[in-house]
Motif scaffolding. Structure first.
Motif, PDB file in Angstrom:
ATOM      1  N   PRO A   1       0.737  -1.396   0.025  1.00 49.23           N
ATOM      2  CA  PRO A   1       0.089   0.067   0.040  1.00 49.23           C
ATOM      3  C   PRO A   1       0.891   1.394  -0.250  1.00 49.23           C
ATOM      4  CG  PRO A   1      -0.572  -1.518   1.557  1.00 49.23           C
ATOM      5  CD  PRO A   1       0.554  -2.235   1.111  1.00 49.23           C
ATOM      6  N   VAL A   2       1.952   1.193   0.850  1.00 47.73           N
ATOM      7  CA  VAL A   2       2.680   2.536   0.782  1.00 47.73           C
ATOM      8  C   VAL A   2       3.012   3.237  -0.595  1.00 47.73           C
ATOM      9  CG1 VAL A   2       5.101   3.489   1.446  1.00 47.73           C
ATOM     10  CG2 VAL A   2       3.570   2.080   3.088  1.00 47.73           C
ATOM     11  N   GLY A   3       2.618   4.467  -0.826  1.00 53.12           N
ATOM     12  CA  GLY A   3       2.918   5.152  -1.864  1.00 53.12           C
ATOM     13  C   GLY A   3       1.650   4.962  -2.828  1.00 53.12           C
ATOM     14  N   ARG A   4       0.997   4.164  -2.582  1.00 55.62           N
ATOM     15  CA  ARG A   4      -0.221   4.106  -3.534  1.00 55.62           C
ATOM     16  C   ARG A   4      -1.503   5.253  -3.351  1.00 55.62           C
ATOM     17  NH1 ARG A   4      -2.206  -1.926  -4.013  1.00 55.62           N
ATOM     18  NH2 ARG A   4      -3.610  -1.021  -5.703  1.00 55.62           N
ATOM     19  N   THR A   5      -2.143   5.510  -4.230  1.00 51.25           N
ATOM     20  CA  THR A   5      -3.095   6.616  -3.882  1.00 51.25           C
ATOM     21  C   THR A   5      -4.438   5.939  -4.266  1.00 51.25           C
ATOM     22  OG1 THR A   5      -1.772   8.143  -4.874  1.00 51.25           O
ATOM     23  CG2 THR A   5      -4.230   8.688  -4.930  1.00 51.25           C
ATOM     24  N   PHE A   6      -5.285   6.236  -3.350  1.00 49.74           N
ATOM     25  CA  PHE A   6      -6.777   5.604  -3.391  1.00 49.74           C
ATOM     26  C   PHE A   6      -7.960   6.794  -2.965  1.00 49.74           C
ATOM     27  CE2 PHE A   6      -4.271   2.361  -1.569  1.00 49.74           C
ATOM     28  CZ  PHE A   6      -4.543   1.127  -2.279  1.00 49.74           C
ATOM     29  N   ALA A   7      -9.080   6.535  -3.736  1.00 52.70           N
ATOM     30  CA  ALA A   7     -10.296   7.539  -3.120  1.00 52.70           C
ATOM     31  C   ALA A   7     -10.724   7.000  -1.817  1.00 52.70           C
ATOM     32  CB  ALA A   7     -11.288   7.468  -4.257  1.00 52.70           C
ATOM     33  N   PHE A   8     -10.999   7.967  -0.875  1.00 53.90           N
ATOM     34  CA  PHE A   8     -11.469   7.430   0.475  1.00 53.90           C
ATOM     35  C   PHE A   8     -12.856   7.917   0.871  1.00 53.90           C
ATOM     36  CE2 PHE A   8      -9.106  11.318   1.832  1.00 53.90           C
ATOM     37  CZ  PHE A   8      -9.861  11.494   2.856  1.00 53.90           C
ATOM     38  N   LYS A   9     -13.488   7.424   1.615  1.00 52.29           N
ATOM     39  CA  LYS A   9     -14.733   8.093   2.370  1.00 52.29           C
ATOM     40  C   LYS A   9     -14.755   7.716   3.690  1.00 52.29           C
ATOM     41  CE  LYS A   9     -17.778   7.992  -1.632  1.00 52.29           C
ATOM     42  NZ  LYS A   9     -19.249   7.644  -2.146  1.00 52.29           N
ATOM     43  N   ILE A  10     -14.909   8.541   4.700  1.00 52.32           N
ATOM     44  CA  ILE A  10     -15.020   8.184   6.236  1.00 52.32           C
ATOM     45  C   ILE A  10     -16.554   8.554   6.569  1.00 52.32           C
ATOM     46  CG2 ILE A  10     -14.261   8.701   8.635  1.00 52.32           C
ATOM     47  CD1 ILE A  10     -11.567   9.918   7.041  1.00 52.32           C
ATOM     48  N   HIS A  11     -17.104   7.622   7.027  1.00 47.91           N
ATOM     49  CA  HIS A  11     -18.483   7.742   7.220  1.00 47.91           C
ATOM     50  C   HIS A  11     -18.977   7.929   8.712  1.00 47.91           C
ATOM     51  CE1 HIS A  11     -19.541   5.933   3.566  1.00 47.91           C
ATOM     52  NE2 HIS A  11     -18.313   5.092   3.599  1.00 47.91           N
ATOM     53  N   ASP A  12     -19.790   9.119   9.131  1.00 49.79           N
ATOM     54  CA  ASP A  12     -19.989   9.617  10.430  1.00 49.79           C
ATOM     55  C   ASP A  12     -19.073   9.505  11.360  1.00 49.79           C
ATOM     56  OD1 ASP A  12     -22.718   9.821   9.854  1.00 49.79           O
ATOM     57  OD2 ASP A  12     -23.102   7.695  10.629  1.00 49.79           O
ATOM     58  N   ALA A  13     -17.874  10.050  10.778  1.00 51.47           N
ATOM     59  CA  ALA A  13     -16.460  10.599  11.512  1.00 51.47           C
ATOM     60  C   ALA A  13     -16.951  11.368  12.817  1.00 51.47           C
ATOM     61  CB  ALA A  13     -15.571  11.370  10.923  1.00 51.47           C
ATOM     62  N   ASN A  14     -16.530  10.904  14.014  1.00 50.50           N
ATOM     63  CA  ASN A  14     -16.728  11.764  15.309  1.00 50.50           C
ATOM     64  C   ASN A  14     -15.456  12.861  15.422  1.00 50.50           C
ATOM     65  OD1 ASN A  14     -16.726  13.027  17.844  1.00 50.50           O
ATOM     66  ND2 ASN A  14     -16.934  11.111  18.975  1.00 50.50           N
ATOM     67  N   THR A  15     -15.856  14.114  15.016  1.00 50.01           N
ATOM     68  CA  THR A  15     -15.030  15.168  14.808  1.00 50.01           C
ATOM     69  C   THR A  15     -14.712  15.983  15.944  1.00 50.01           C
ATOM     70  OG1 THR A  15     -16.671  16.402  13.646  1.00 50.01           O
ATOM     71  CG2 THR A  15     -14.992  15.359  12.158  1.00 50.01           C
ATOM     72  N   SER A  16     -14.401  15.271  17.013  1.00 52.93           N
ATOM     73  CA  SER A  16     -13.889  15.751  18.370  1.00 52.93           C
ATOM     74  C   SER A  16     -12.703  15.631  18.573  1.00 52.93           C
ATOM     75  CB  SER A  16     -14.907  15.341  19.413  1.00 52.93           C
ATOM     76  OG  SER A  16     -14.703  14.040  19.721  1.00 52.93           O
ATOM     77  N   ALA A  17     -12.151  16.672  19.437  1.00 55.13           N
ATOM     78  CA  ALA A  17     -10.658  16.627  19.609  1.00 55.13           C
ATOM     79  C   ALA A  17     -10.497  17.170  21.168  1.00 55.13           C
ATOM     80  CB  ALA A  17      -9.890  17.678  19.015  1.00 55.13           C
ATOM     81  N   SER A  18      -9.657  16.922  21.862  1.00 54.77           N
ATOM     82  CA  SER A  18      -8.966  17.083  23.169  1.00 54.77           C
ATOM     83  C   SER A  18      -8.734  18.752  23.224  1.00 54.77           C
ATOM     84  CB  SER A  18      -7.871  16.568  23.584  1.00 54.77           C
ATOM     85  OG  SER A  18      -8.362  15.176  23.675  1.00 54.77           O
ATOM     86  N   SER A  19      -9.396  19.413  24.351  1.00 55.64           N
ATOM     87  CA  SER A  19      -9.263  20.788  24.417  1.00 55.64           C
ATOM     88  C   SER A  19      -7.888  21.133  24.938  1.00 55.64           C
ATOM     89  CB  SER A  19     -10.237  21.401  25.267  1.00 55.64           C
ATOM     90  OG  SER A  19     -10.234  20.543  26.733  1.00 55.64           O
ATOM     91  N   GLY A  20      -7.205  20.404  25.498  1.00 54.77           N
ATOM     92  CA  GLY A  20      -5.804  20.607  25.935  1.00 54.77           C
ATOM     93  C   GLY A  20      -4.918  19.622  25.413  1.00 54.77           C
ATOM     94  N   ARG A  21      -3.590  19.983  25.475  1.00 53.87           N
ATOM     95  CA  ARG A  21      -2.489  19.178  25.248  1.00 53.87           C
ATOM     96  C   ARG A  21      -2.350  18.072  25.754  1.00 53.87           C
ATOM     97  NH1 ARG A  21       3.567  21.987  25.484  1.00 53.87           N
ATOM     98  NH2 ARG A  21       2.265  23.218  24.056  1.00 53.87           N
ATOM     99  N   HIS A  22      -3.027  17.627  27.142  1.00 54.68           N
ATOM    100  CA  HIS A  22      -2.493  16.399  27.831  1.00 54.68           C
ATOM    101  C   HIS A  22      -4.111  16.025  27.984  1.00 54.68           C
ATOM    102  CE1 HIS A  22       1.262  16.993  28.450  1.00 54.68           C
ATOM    103  NE2 HIS A  22       1.249  18.430  29.178  1.00 54.68           N
TER     104      HIS A  22
END
Length: 219
Positions: A94-115
């Motif tokens: 796979p390394v170096g190969r290109t694909f089309a992708f879809k991510i379904h219902d991604a939970n786009t939350s993130a931590s509010s702090g560094r830790h």
């Protein structure tokens, strides 16, 4: 190196609907997300919750749920709840190969702090900042940039480009509003192991609840 995983379609049998619902209630699932979570977990008996080896997305066909499942091993239907079709997917070097992708219902939350710390909705935060600036802004563009920022910080084993957010919403799960986005674009694989992990466990939080299912196709 060849990346291999199982891709399955599990359709709930009509005569197993009562058992499916009863099992979800007994196990503590209160809604559709929890019921799906419990049902798919049943296909991987003996796995601990911190040792999840699958991700999935839920589809409704003919009034009954069908689960598309990516997993490190084939599912095992000991309860006879499903009609299961499984195939092995092999991706050569796979390394170096290109694909089309879809991510379904991604939970786009993130931590509010560094830790760590509390989770924040990166899309809502970006829109709030844009509003606070007082300058005109394009909501769709701000949403897309926020999701690109979120995706770039996942250890997914690929670099994404031409990223597009095709849908964005918030869903109430156990009293918490979860930010969800459907994402598509092009990827170039950079790390086999991380790429394999993303395919099997999903991208972002909540893979065991049908979040962040990653599908790929030829570009």
């Amino acid at each position: 190196m060849t990346v291999s995983f199982s891709l399955s379609r599990a359709s709930l049998r009509p005569d197993s609907l009562t058992s499916f619902i009863n099992h979800a209630i007994v196990s503590g699932g209160g809604g559709a997300v929890d019921a799906s979570h419990q049902a798919v977990w049943s296909l991987f008996p003996g796995r601990e919750k911190n040792d999840r080896c699958f991700s999935f997305r839920t589809q409704v066909n003919g009034g009954k749920p069908t689960f598309l499942i990516a997993s490190a091993m084939p599912p095992e239907d000991r309860n006879n709840w499903f009609d299961v079709e499984t195939k092995t997917v092999n991706i050569e070097d796979p390394v170096g190969r290109t694909f089309a992708f879809k991510i379904h219902d991604a939970n786009t939350s993130a931590s509010s702090g560094r830790h760590g710390g509390r989770k924040i909705d990166v899309v809502a935060r970006s829109i709030a900042k844009a509003k606070a600036s007082g300058a005109p802004f394009d909501k769709e563009q701000v949403t897309e940039e926020a999701v690109k920022w979120w995706l770039a910080r996942r250890n997914v084993g690929f670099e994404a480009r031409d990223v597009e957010v095709t849908a964005s919403r918030r869903e109430d799960h156990r009293g918490v509003l979860v930010p969800l986005s459907d994402i598509q674009g092009l990827m170039t694989v950079t790390d086999n192991s991380a790429f394999m992990n993303a395919l099997v466990t999903g991208v972002g939080r909540g893979g065991g609840f049908g979040r962040g299912f990653l599908s790929i196709s030829r570009a």
